[in-house]
Design an enzyme around this catalytic site. Structure first.
Site, PDB file in Angstrom:
ATOM      1  N   GLY A  72      69.865 -29.413  35.987  1.00 25.29           N
ATOM      2  CA  GLY A  72      69.663 -30.789  36.434  1.00 25.29           C
ATOM      3  C   GLY A  72      70.829 -31.300  37.256  1.00 25.29           C
TER       4      GLY A  72
ATOM      5  CG  ASP B 184      60.836 -26.046  35.515  1.00 24.16           C
ATOM      6  OD1 ASP B 184      61.337 -26.079  34.377  1.00 24.16           O
ATOM      7  OD2 ASP B 184      60.000 -26.878  35.927  1.00 24.16           O
TER       8      ASP B 184
ATOM      9  N   GLY C 148      70.566 -34.222  39.830  1.00 26.62           N
ATOM     10  CA  GLY C 148      70.167 -35.541  39.352  1.00 26.62           C
ATOM     11  C   GLY C 148      71.308 -36.544  39.355  1.00 26.62           C
TER      12      GLY C 148
ATOM     13  CB  ALA D 195      67.440 -29.882  33.231  1.00 31.86           C
TER      14      ALA D 195
ATOM     15  CE1 TYR E 199      65.286 -38.735  27.143  1.00 28.57           C
ATOM     16  CE2 TYR E 199      66.136 -40.768  26.199  1.00 28.57           C
ATOM     17  CZ  TYR E 199      66.327 -39.616  26.933  1.00 28.57           C
ATOM     18  OH  TYR E 199      67.564 -39.342  27.467  1.00 28.57           O
TER      19      TYR E 199
ATOM     20  CB  SER F 278      70.193 -39.816  24.305  1.00 29.83           C
ATOM     21  OG  SER F 278      69.860 -41.189  24.434  1.00 29.83           O
TER      22      SER F 278
END
Length: 353
Positions: free
Chosen positions: A7, A53, A10, A74, A177, A117
């Site tokens: 990722g 990917d 990003g 990612a 999430y 997170s």
């Protein structure tokens, strides 16, 4: 150190690549450049780039050639639109992580830094004046509709006092999430124990800064406010605007990743260590909207009373462990960072799917 950054094209990943280059490391970017995330192709990274990917085993194994550590960014982010998004979240976040870890086990790469997170905690830390530390139940739709936003003690009904959440707080993911981010940590911990690897998870709080995508349900609230101002509209603040968050600048988060990668360059420990990555300065959503409006010179925020099921009321970090163990300190203050973000460009909006 040669580092694979998944990722890496990003928002956060691109800043990590820049920070790695400045620290004289050798980043390798792996990114699928999915149209839903990158509707406009980003500028080519100033590093080796592999367009693939993270769910593609052969591509991931090839990208790991000569790599010393992996920085796994990612993921599909945000709350999504409805529960129908669940398979895509699980596929991108958890299947992608499983494929990456299996390839790392096969190729002998034993160092991992994971983009975690703060959403894994659910609601933040609360104390009841009568019963001490308590875990509030999920807020009820009828209370939210009536404007009763503050969590209350399940035993006496008293309004709870929010505090800082430490890494030893129990996980309580309250949306899809959040569940996928916690699953990523469990997968990484299992990998580390199995292969005697070392894994760190940086539990990001509300990351903001230049290059955030605009006008999208998959970006943070600061991006929504900034996008509204760019359209000449007043930022719309949900609930009563008193929700507490910890806004941390993306450059500080990138530096935290570099510190974490350097920390896992030693002997493996066979486990996962979580670290809160926040500024340590709790702010309200209303304050954030006001700071951006003032810096941008746009209309004042409007507090709407609207709400979203699955949102938590207060979640702010205790980042003392990251400061103590890795010597990291945030360098960009709230006022300075929001003033910069108010003037900075944004990426084209990401879309669902």
């Amino acid at each position: 150190m040669r580092v694979l950054v998944t990722g890496g094209a990003g928002f956060i990943g691109s800043h990590i690549v820049t920070a790695l280059l400045r620290a004289r490391h050798e980043p390798v970017v792996l990114d699928a450049l999915l149209p839903g995330v990158h509707p406009v192709a980003p500028d080519p990274p100033a590093a080796e780039f592999v367009r693939a990917d993270v769910r593609d085993p052969s591509a991931v194994r090839a990208a790991l050639t000569g790599v010393d550590a992996v920085c796994h960014q990612a993921a599909m982010v945000g709350l999504g639109q409805d529960f129908a998004d669940t398979p895509e979240y699980v596929s991108c976040n958890d299947l992608g992580t499983a494929v990456l870890l299996a390839a790392m086990a096969e190729t002998g790469v034993r160092r991992l830094v994971l983009a975690g997170s703060m959403v894994v905690y659910g609601e933040g830390r609360y104390e009841c004046p009568r019963h001490g530390l308590v875990r509030p139940d999920p807020r009820r739709p009828e209370d939210l509709a009536a404007g009763r936003f503050e969590p209350r003690c399940g035993r006496c009904g008293s309004e709870l006092v929010p505090g800082l959440v430490a890494e030893d707080a129990p996980a309580d993911p309250r949306n899809v999430y959040a569940a996928t981010k916690l699953a990523q940590e469990h997968l990484a911990a299992a990998w580390a124990r199995t292969v005697a690897g070392t894994a760190l998870s940086l539990r990001y709080h509300n990351v903001y800064g230049p290059g955030m995508p605009r006008d999208t349900p998959y970006a943070g609230v600061a991006s929504f406010f900034r996008s509204a101002l760019a359209r000449g509209e007043a930022p719309r603040v949900f609930e009563d605007g008193r929700q507490r968050r910890d806004f941390v600048h993306v450059r500080d988060v990138a530096r935290a990743n570099v510190r974490a990668l350097e920390a896992v360059s030693g002997p493996p420990t066979g486990g996962l260590v979580p670290y809160n990555a926040g500024s340590g300065e709790p702010r309200t959503i209303g304050e954030t909207a006001e700071a951006l409006a003032v810096a941008y010179g746009g209309p004042a925020p409007v507090v709407t009373g609207e709400f979203r099921l699955g949102d938590v009321r207060h979640i702010t970090a205790d980042s003392a462990r990251l400061r103590r163990d890795l010597g990291w300190r945030p360098e960009v203050g709230f006022t300075e960072g929001m003033a910069e973000f108010a003037r900075a460009g944004q990426r084209a909006p990401a879309v669902a799917g």
